[in-house]
Design a protein around this motif. Structure first.
Motif, PDB file in Angstrom:
ATOM      1  N   ALA A  49       0.837  -1.210   0.000  1.00  0.00           N
ATOM      2  CA  ALA A  49       0.000   0.000   0.000  1.00  0.00           C
ATOM      3  C   ALA A  49       0.865   1.252   0.000  1.00  0.00           C
ATOM      4  CB  ALA A  49      -0.930  -0.010   1.221  1.00  0.00           C
ATOM      5  N   ARG A  50       1.952   1.221   0.770  1.00  0.00           N
ATOM      6  CA  ARG A  50       2.831   2.389   0.806  1.00  0.00           C
ATOM      7  C   ARG A  50       3.471   2.618  -0.559  1.00  0.00           C
ATOM      8  NH1 ARG A  50       8.338   3.309   4.204  1.00  0.00           N
ATOM      9  NH2 ARG A  50       8.879   1.496   2.922  1.00  0.00           N
ATOM     10  N   ALA A  51       3.893   1.514  -1.189  1.00  0.00           N
ATOM     11  CA  ALA A  51       4.532   1.633  -2.498  1.00  0.00           C
ATOM     12  C   ALA A  51       3.598   2.319  -3.496  1.00  0.00           C
ATOM     13  CB  ALA A  51       4.955   0.249  -3.008  1.00  0.00           C
ATOM     14  N   GLU A  52       2.298   2.063  -3.346  1.00  0.00           N
ATOM     15  CA  GLU A  52       1.310   2.663  -4.253  1.00  0.00           C
ATOM     16  C   GLU A  52       0.702   3.933  -3.668  1.00  0.00           C
ATOM     17  OE1 GLU A  52       0.396   1.303  -7.334  1.00  0.00           O
ATOM     18  OE2 GLU A  52       2.138   0.010  -6.973  1.00  0.00           O
ATOM     19  N   SER A  53       1.122   4.284  -2.463  1.00  0.00           N
ATOM     20  CA  SER A  53       0.516   5.411  -1.737  1.00  0.00           C
ATOM     21  C   SER A  53      -1.001   5.282  -1.715  1.00  0.00           C
ATOM     22  CB  SER A  53       0.941   6.743  -2.381  1.00  0.00           C
ATOM     23  OG  SER A  53       0.643   7.808  -1.492  1.00  0.00           O
ATOM     24  N   ASP A  54      -1.473   4.081  -1.385  1.00  0.00           N
ATOM     25  CA  ASP A  54      -2.897   3.768  -1.500  1.00  0.00           C
ATOM     26  C   ASP A  54      -3.446   3.356  -0.135  1.00  0.00           C
ATOM     27  OD1 ASP A  54      -5.394   2.836  -2.043  1.00  0.00           O
ATOM     28  OD2 ASP A  54      -4.763   1.303  -3.499  1.00  0.00           O
ATOM     29  N   PHE A  55      -3.943   4.342   0.634  1.00  0.00           N
ATOM     30  CA  PHE A  55      -4.431   4.053   1.979  1.00  0.00           C
ATOM     31  C   PHE A  55      -5.583   3.061   1.967  1.00  0.00           C
ATOM     32  CE2 PHE A  55      -7.164   4.907   5.682  1.00  0.00           C
ATOM     33  CZ  PHE A  55      -6.253   4.633   6.695  1.00  0.00           C
ATOM     34  N   ALA A  56      -6.470   3.187   0.965  1.00  0.00           N
ATOM     35  CA  ALA A  56      -7.641   2.301   0.913  1.00  0.00           C
ATOM     36  C   ALA A  56      -7.225   0.832   0.885  1.00  0.00           C
ATOM     37  CB  ALA A  56      -8.490   2.629  -0.320  1.00  0.00           C
ATOM     38  N   ALA A  57      -6.115   0.545   0.212  1.00  0.00           N
ATOM     39  CA  ALA A  57      -5.657  -0.838   0.117  1.00  0.00           C
ATOM     40  C   ALA A  57      -5.185  -1.365   1.476  1.00  0.00           C
ATOM     41  CB  ALA A  57      -4.505  -0.950  -0.893  1.00  0.00           C
ATOM     42  N   PHE A  58      -4.849  -0.445   2.370  1.00  0.00           N
ATOM     43  CA  PHE A  58      -4.331  -0.819   3.674  1.00  0.00           C
ATOM     44  C   PHE A  58      -5.443  -0.989   4.712  1.00  0.00           C
ATOM     45  CE2 PHE A  58      -2.011   0.872   7.636  1.00  0.00           C
ATOM     46  CZ  PHE A  58      -1.469  -0.366   7.955  1.00  0.00           C
ATOM     47  N   VAL A  59      -6.617  -0.407   4.419  1.00  0.00           N
ATOM     48  CA  VAL A  59      -7.687  -0.343   5.425  1.00  0.00           C
ATOM     49  C   VAL A  59      -8.082  -1.698   6.021  1.00  0.00           C
ATOM     50  CG1 VAL A  59     -10.146   0.203   5.733  1.00  0.00           C
ATOM     51  CG2 VAL A  59      -8.599   1.911   4.752  1.00  0.00           C
ATOM     52  N   PRO A  60      -8.342  -2.738   5.184  1.00  0.00           N
ATOM     53  CA  PRO A  60      -8.800  -3.998   5.798  1.00  0.00           C
ATOM     54  C   PRO A  60      -7.766  -4.584   6.770  1.00  0.00           C
ATOM     55  CG  PRO A  60      -9.137  -4.020   3.410  1.00  0.00           C
ATOM     56  CD  PRO A  60      -8.316  -2.802   3.705  1.00  0.00           C
ATOM     57  N   ALA A  61      -6.490  -4.544   6.389  1.00  0.00           N
ATOM     58  CA  ALA A  61      -5.447  -5.085   7.273  1.00  0.00           C
ATOM     59  C   ALA A  61      -5.368  -4.267   8.555  1.00  0.00           C
ATOM     60  CB  ALA A  61      -4.094  -5.090   6.553  1.00  0.00           C
ATOM     61  N   LEU A  62      -5.476  -2.949   8.427  1.00  0.00           N
ATOM     62  CA  LEU A  62      -5.396  -2.092   9.607  1.00  0.00           C
ATOM     63  C   LEU A  62      -6.593  -2.345  10.525  1.00  0.00           C
ATOM     64  CD1 LEU A  62      -4.088   0.155  11.206  1.00  0.00           C
ATOM     65  CD2 LEU A  62      -5.222   1.833   9.730  1.00  0.00           C
ATOM     66  N   ARG A  63      -7.760  -2.509   9.907  1.00  0.00           N
ATOM     67  CA  ARG A  63      -8.954  -2.766  10.715  1.00  0.00           C
ATOM     68  C   ARG A  63      -8.781  -4.067  11.508  1.00  0.00           C
ATOM     69  NH1 ARG A  63     -13.394  -0.078  10.100  1.00  0.00           N
ATOM     70  NH2 ARG A  63     -13.011   0.474   7.923  1.00  0.00           N
ATOM     71  N   ARG A  64      -8.275  -5.090  10.841  1.00  0.00           N
ATOM     72  CA  ARG A  64      -8.064  -6.375  11.516  1.00  0.00           C
ATOM     73  C   ARG A  64      -7.075  -6.206  12.673  1.00  0.00           C
ATOM     74  NH1 ARG A  64      -4.832 -11.292   8.657  1.00  0.00           N
ATOM     75  NH2 ARG A  64      -5.205 -12.967  10.174  1.00  0.00           N
ATOM     76  N   ASN A  65      -5.994  -5.470  12.424  1.00  0.00           N
ATOM     77  CA  ASN A  65      -4.996  -5.270  13.478  1.00  0.00           C
ATOM     78  C   ASN A  65      -5.582  -4.523  14.672  1.00  0.00           C
ATOM     79  OD1 ASN A  65      -2.936  -6.638  12.234  1.00  0.00           O
ATOM     80  ND2 ASN A  65      -1.876  -4.809  11.466  1.00  0.00           N
ATOM     81  N   VAL A  66      -6.387  -3.510  14.400  1.00  0.00           N
ATOM     82  CA  VAL A  66      -6.994  -2.740  15.501  1.00  0.00           C
ATOM     83  C   VAL A  66      -7.948  -3.634  16.298  1.00  0.00           C
ATOM     84  CG1 VAL A  66      -8.558  -0.843  16.063  1.00  0.00           C
ATOM     85  CG2 VAL A  66      -6.749  -0.490  14.376  1.00  0.00           C
ATOM     86  N   GLU A  67      -8.738  -4.408  15.577  1.00  0.00           N
ATOM     87  CA  GLU A  67      -9.692  -5.291  16.277  1.00  0.00           C
ATOM     88  C   GLU A  67      -8.961  -6.318  17.136  1.00  0.00           C
ATOM     89  OE1 GLU A  67     -12.170  -6.755  13.131  1.00  0.00           O
ATOM     90  OE2 GLU A  67     -13.191  -4.800  12.938  1.00  0.00           O
ATOM     91  N   LEU A  68      -7.919  -6.903  16.565  1.00  0.00           N
ATOM     92  CA  LEU A  68      -7.155  -7.893  17.332  1.00  0.00           C
ATOM     93  C   LEU A  68      -6.459  -7.248  18.538  1.00  0.00           C
ATOM     94  CD1 LEU A  68      -5.598 -10.039  14.454  1.00  0.00           C
ATOM     95  CD2 LEU A  68      -7.253 -10.811  16.178  1.00  0.00           C
ATOM     96  N   ALA A  69      -5.972  -6.033  18.361  1.00  0.00           N
ATOM     97  CA  ALA A  69      -5.318  -5.338  19.470  1.00  0.00           C
ATOM     98  C   ALA A  69      -6.324  -5.092  20.595  1.00  0.00           C
ATOM     99  CB  ALA A  69      -4.724  -4.018  18.988  1.00  0.00           C
ATOM    100  N   ARG A  70      -7.547  -4.763  20.239  1.00  0.00           N
ATOM    101  CA  ARG A  70      -8.581  -4.546  21.266  1.00  0.00           C
ATOM    102  C   ARG A  70      -8.910  -5.857  21.974  1.00  0.00           C
ATOM    103  NH1 ARG A  70     -11.942   0.105  20.626  1.00  0.00           N
ATOM    104  NH2 ARG A  70     -13.774  -1.165  21.067  1.00  0.00           N
TER     105      ARG A  70
END
Lengths: 484, 484
Positions: B117-138
């Protein structure tokens, strides 16, 4: 089958721990600052103890029993996995934990005593440690109790299936046939390599160039410097070679090719054996055959000298090919095993084999060892050691309790020659290919006939499978006759 | 007491496994050929699983219970060992095995998704992984359930005892006080380091020279090159530093001193804590305080510039000290955290802290994250990110699920300043000593007041013990005011 899953998971775990142990050992010899020594010894002991406990646990025996009862349901690979797992488990379980730690401690202490004794050239100072090592080795052999010579039980750790008797037959031929060849070398020597001196940077460029020709790249290999060259296979795509540049001639290139042979063996093991108990070279002798093949039959091949000359020129140095060859194959009797040429080297091994068999079988008293050494040195090589440091004390093996290891050095050279003859019989003479550094066919042949089997075939069955006959010393004798 | 023996033996085993894990990680980043990556990931996972199983085993709980019942018979050290062992065991046992492996897998996968996602500067592509990480962290935080913010539970892995509330108080001061200092830097800037260009060989000689001055020798240290400098403490006498030479100025020297600070901390822990659960730095913040102390208060100290000039001259280069200082402390707002100067750097951390607390506490929706980033970037640093790659996607941490880690970067700088003030109050000003590169007193003071305690004191109690008061941001603010 849950038992199969469990066994395979445990073997994968042991393979990972073994890779980490290999990494720790590589680092210790190639990278670690000296201050790390004490900590590293503890880290490696912990790793070894954990691996031993996990490998010899009761539940492993339970899985094996279940799987042996259902062998008909297993495919060939899993049957081999179970067969070798059973052998390893039985051998390890027959050795009491107390004896195992006593062996480890005696090895560490014996090595320290040996080092001090060698520095003083004082055999008497070494005697108590050596006596303890011999006694422990006999105790260890008694646990394994193969019915034959206790020496056979020790051999089993390095070359399962080989016996003292089999080696004696083979080494007998070496003891008879090699000395006349060595004598002839003195008569026919035309060029002396004494004047050859290659600067370290030129050697380094040569080593890099030669390794690149045989297939070493930065993607999956490393090359470092070490006082005693060795290699480490951390994973199928992570092979680490070392060499040294001290003799000012070609030892760096020869050692690098030697270590490359070890590395290539591990890399070409069939991928489906990875992280099983079969995913390593099968024995010390076969491993040494792979290093010796690249060292003797490629690196020292007369045709390959053109490659060495070429790499030397690329690095900016010109050298008479005759002088290079003389440096590669400088046959003459000497005192020190590790510095010996390819023809006299096996005689140093014959000497050590005879003596260590006698020690382990109890027919040679330790007090008589120095005299027995001199006697055989005279008989086999026609030289006399001026002191114990350059005689009976020169090698680390007996100090660290490694009885049964020496034969593999000579067996490796013998097997290499036998494999090379078969390879050239299958593929045709390799002279033209080697003259331009082309070794693809050699790599493939070795992969197909030797490497891919991993531990599925023991030493002699593997040689039979590759060459159509059992261990045979004649190809080696034919090979060395071409050298002088 | 057999329970004490058993517990200590198990902790020693875990310490050895941790050292091997550290070695494997160092090798992965500094030495391993790329082909080894897949195998190394498996080897490290196996090591981690084994260490987890051995560390959280039922019998450990049994030993702890027995020892807690007989605490009166234990000496101070063993009481601390039991206390911290209990804390670690409880925390680890509260996390179900399934959640632990899901966290590990999500971290590995999230990191890969983030990279793409960073290589493409594409935040939307990162959203599902980030959401999963936040949920798991909680979910993970809920297991640990400290009663406060879920963020506090996450902090506990890096800085036990710190809370979001405590950090918010401290960072609030940074957010208010630092921006005016940054603004003033632009007004008073006299020298621009743009013209400075130090050849790599000169930098290498400088780094070696500077490290030798602060006490790095070949006996117990290594220095290597790495794309992202880091250090590894394999043992008390085996410390490995890395640095990089890419900016053509002084980053190599500053990074080497930074890593030296981490290394020295681990080396000066009291020997009796070795191979116990107390034999490491106590927290991320305190570790970072040690690296920042050597980076900011030694390396960037105005007096120490004389040493840098001297080392530069020894390496054959002459440079105006004013230009060197300008390169060392070039205060100006920027987009990228890892390239920020010592004054703006903490503002990058304040920004990340505010956002990750809001994510974990559920008050910020992931979709609103890029806008919230820009908003705070504008408010704290007065700049705007042209794209997500140089904005919200620049750091690996959230992709790999490491929520709660960021604060330690700024807390480290704050604690470093507080310790340095106390050190100079105890020892007197260090200007004269630093001008000639003399740091023996600094090393000893740190050893005595910070390092030797290992994990016996948590972050804030350690700071209290060393300085006579709790965490205090004012020394840091005083320090940065001297820089501009």
């Amino acid at each position: 089958m849950r038992a199969l899953q469990s066994l395979r998971a445990r073997l994968a775990e042991l393979a990972d721990l073994s890779a980490l142990g290999m990494l720790a050992a590589w680092d210790q010899r190639a990278m670690m600052p000296p201050g790390g020594a004490a900590g590293r010894a503890r880290q490696m002991a912990t790793l070894q103890r954990l691996a031993h406990d996990r490998g010899t646990a009761d539940e492993v025996g339970g899985w094996l029993e279940e799987l042996e009862g259902r062998a008909g349901e297993l495919d060939d690979l899993d049957r081999d996995i179970v067969r070798i797992a059973r052998r390893d488990w039985d051998r390890a379980r027959r050795v009491p934990g107390e004896l195992a730690s006593e062996l480890a401690q005696a090895a560490a202490e014996g090595q320290a005593v040996w080092q001090a004794a060698r520095a003083e050239s004082d055999f008497a100072a070494f005697v108590p440690a050596l006596r303890r090592n011999v006694e422990l080795a006999r105790e260890y052999a008694a646990c394994l109790d193969g019915g034959g010579s206790p020496y056979d039980a020790l051999l089993g750790d390095y070359d399962f299936g080989l016996t003292a008797q089999r080696i004696r037959e083979i080494f007998g031929r070496l003891a008879t046939e090699l000395p006349p060849i060595v004598a002839r070398a003195a008569d026919v020597r035309r060029t002396d390599p004494v004047g050859l001196s290659i600067p370290v940077e030129v050697q380094q460029a040569m080593v890099r160039g030669v390794l690149a020709r045989v297939g070493v790249d930065d993607e999956g290999w490393r090359l470092d410097t070490a006082a005693h060259p060795f290699s480490a296979s951390i994973g199928p795509q992570d092979t680490r070679l070392t060499t040294r540049y001290e003799d000012g001639r070609l030892e760096s290139v020869v050692a690098a090719l030697h270590e490359f042979g070890h590395g290539l063996y591990e890399r070409q093991i069939a991928p489906e054996l990875a992280r099983t108990n079969l995913g390593h070279g099968t024995s010390m002798s076969v491993h040494e055959s792979q290093s010796k093949l690249w060292e003797n039959h490629v690196g020292r091949h007369p045709a390959f000298t053109a490659v060495l000359v070429d790499e030397l020129e690329r690095a900016g140095m010109v050298c008479d090919p005759e002088v290079l060859r003389a440096a590669l194959v400088d046959v003459r009797p000497s005192l020190i095993r590790v510095a010996a040429d390819p023809v006299t080297y096996p005689l140093h091994i014959v000497l050590r084999f005879e003596l260590e068999v006698a020690l382990v079988e109890g027919t040679l008293d330790i007090a008589d060892l120095p005299a027995a050494w001199q006697d055989r040195l005279q008989r086999l090589l026609g030289v006399e050691a001026p002191d114990d440091a350059s005689g009976v004390l020169q090698d680390v093996h007996w100090g660290s309790g490694a009885f049964g290891y020496f034969p593999s050095y000579a067996m490796g050279a013998i097997i290499a020659a036998q494999l090379w003859e078969q390879l050239e019989s299958d593929l045709g003479p390799q002279d033209d290919a080697l003259a331009v550094g082309e070794v693809t066919a050699v790599r493939h042949w070795l992969g197909e006939h030797v490497h891919r089997h991993g531990r599925r075939l023991d030493t002699e069955p593997l040689v039979e499978q590759a060459t159509g006959r059992g261990l045979d010393v004649e190809p080696f004798l034919r090979h060395v006759r071409t050298l002088v």
